[in-house]
Design an enzyme around this catalytic site. Structure first.
Site, mmCIF file in Angstrom:
data_model
loop_
_atom_site.group_PDB
_atom_site.id
_atom_site.type_symbol
_atom_site.label_atom_id
_atom_site.label_comp_id
_atom_site.label_asym_id
_atom_site.label_seq_id
_atom_site.Cartn_x
_atom_site.Cartn_y
_atom_site.Cartn_z
ATOM 1 C CG HIS A 151 42.120 36.468 40.684
ATOM 2 N ND1 HIS A 151 43.205 36.970 41.367
ATOM 3 C CD2 HIS A 151 42.263 35.116 40.701
ATOM 4 C CE1 HIS A 151 43.978 35.974 41.791
ATOM 5 N NE2 HIS A 151 43.430 34.834 41.390
ATOM 6 C CE1 TYR A 153 45.424 43.874 38.875
ATOM 7 C CE2 TYR A 153 47.409 44.488 40.078
ATOM 8 C CZ TYR A 153 46.638 43.531 39.463
ATOM 9 O OH TYR A 153 47.058 42.229 39.437
#
Length: 478
Positions: A71, A134
């Site tokens: 992604h 993240y």
């Protein structure tokens, strides 16, 4: 899982531009371990962009072999492993020469990696109970998913050597259905917005950026700097740079009540709105300034000279400069005596010469012309060279001249006598007239911009070129 303790903080570049792998110091004892997962000051010193994270996400994966991706998201990410171990794979899905470049690495909690916007991210867990974290510099939203770019985990061009074959791994149906590289539409770069696109500098910027789909031009009709809706109605997440080539430049009219209001509204208040947008969204702001921010009492102006404007126009421009200087990513491009496509001093003198008029022109204001093609080229150089943010003087080069000298050059270049121009003092020229005060010395020191590799053309050379072009284009009404 065995973690290597007490490594030095280290940055390693990769084949993908902007992707940087970090070794992190992990400190352990009988109780467990501790690490500084993200340390802004130290990592910026090693070259990590100041990407201003706003959200922290964690992906927990119960089983070894869980595979997610590929992604590419419309924001930057700083990724690390909280616990467990992964095989990471990253593919450049941005427009450009590096499209399709691949980097892979095994990562445990002693490593982290910075992934710029548009680079595809994927990982496969190599241990049970692995947590993948993240830091991202934009808030996730459902609308943002429409800006993602995807690549199939099994793409033959990327040829990622997954430690656990994909047919044995745990994948989502969505990830299995992503396209091959040949079918991927690369993620375009963020946009550059040019304001004041119908002005003299705006026209030069149109020319220098011609054909570049990542540059958007806005006239006053497209973006009214004084209207709050202009700032509210635009998705600023899609922009990396704003070039503010718009300004109120009616120097004498600025001294009137109505002009004063307009000058401050456009040159100061609107610039404050741009500065707020740029700061909030991590956008680089390029702002065009003026020699009028100085009183002209020194012979040559450096970038560090204190602001000392004489009139309303200069005061409003100085206020704009002060605001822009607070934007983390800013270039203040200070110029003087601008000449481009539109009404300007050179065109006026050429018209007078053609009509046989012998003008009186001031001879005690000293400076250099700044042709818009060179200002535009200098702005592009600042942005593309990665020059340090700050103030840069940018005019044409050469021996400083008075307005009377330049007028005489124009008369000569148009085939008329230099003697047709009479020099007078500023005081004499404006005697009995309502006019703004002018700085007598407008020469800008160009050492700083030359030091970063941009060498402005000589002003006299550009003036000669201007009239040679006029001679070859008889339809041009200069």
């Amino acid at each position: 899982m065995t973690i290597e303790f007490s490594k030095q903080l280290k940055a390693t570049t990769t084949p993908i531009p902007g992707v940087v792998l970090y070794d992190l110091p992990v400190h352990g004892d009988n109780r467990g371990w501790f690490k500084e997962n993200w340390q802004r000051e130290k990592m910026m010193a090693m070259g990590l962009p100041d990407f201003s994270p706003v959200q922290n996400n964690i992906s927990f994966n119960e089983k070894s072999g869980t595979t997610r991706g590929i992604h590419a998201e419309p924001w930057d990410k700083f990724i690390s492993v909280a616990t467990g171990k992964i095989f990471g794979a990253w593919v450049d899905l941005r427009e450009g020469e590096s499209f399709g470049a691949v980097f892979t690495a095994e990562m445990d909690p002693s490593q982290a990696i910075f992934i710029p916007r548009g680079v595809g991210n994927a990982f496969q867990t190599l241990e049970d109970d692995t947590a993948y974290t993240y830091l991202v510099n934009d808030h996730w939203s459902a609308d943002a998913q429409g800006q993602y770019t995807f690549l199939n985990l099994a793409d033959e061009s990327a040829a990622i050597a997954w430690p656990i074959p994909l047919e044995q791994a745990e994948l989502s149906d969505k990830d299995k259905a992503h396209p091959r590289l040949a079918e991927v539409v690369p993620m375009p770069p963020k946009l550059t917005l040019v304001l004041g696109a119908d002005g003299q500098l705006g026209k030069a910027l149109r020319e220098v950026y011609e054909g570049d789909a990542s540059v958007e031009f806005a006239t006053r009709a497209d973006f009214d700097l004084t209207a709050p809706d202009s700032y509210a109605d635009r998705n600023w997440k899609n922009y990396s740079t704003i070039i503010n080539a718009a300004a109120y430049t009616a120097v004498d009219t600025a001294e009137t009540p109505e002009g004063r209001t307009k000058a401050w509204a456009i040159n100061a208040t609107a610039v404050a709105s741009l500065a707020k947008v740029a700061t909030s969204h991590g956008i680089a702001l390029v702002h065009v300034s003026s020699d009028y921010v100085f009183d002209g009492t020194v012979q040559t102006h450096g970038e560090d000279e204190a602001l000392s404007p004489l009139g309303v126009y200069g005061q409003s421009k100085a206020a704009g400069d002060a605001v822009v200087s607070t934007v983390p990513q800013h270039y203040i491009v200070r110029t003087s005596w601008v000449i481009g496509e539109g009404n300007n001093f050179v065109r006026t003198m050429a018209s007078l010469a053609d009509r046989g008029i012998s003008p009186s022109v001031v001879n005690d204001q000293i400076g250099r012309l700044s042709f818009t093609k060179d200002i535009a080229a200098g702005i592009v150089h600042l942005l593309e060279s990665g020059a340090d943010y700050g103030v840069y003087n940018l005019s044409n080069d050469g021996e400083p001249q008075s307005w009377a000298d330049i007028a005489a050059d124009v008369y000569e270049l148009t085939g008329h006598s230099r003697d047709s121009v009479t020099g007078v003092s500023t005081e004499e020229y404006f005697k009995g007239k309502s006019a703004a005060p002018r700085p007598l010395n407008s020469t800008l020191d160009l050492a700083k911009i030359k030091a970063i590799g941009f060498i402005p053309a000589d002003a006299v050379h550009r003036l000669t070129e201007y009239f040679m072009s006029r001679a070859h284009n008889s339809h041009c009404s200069c």
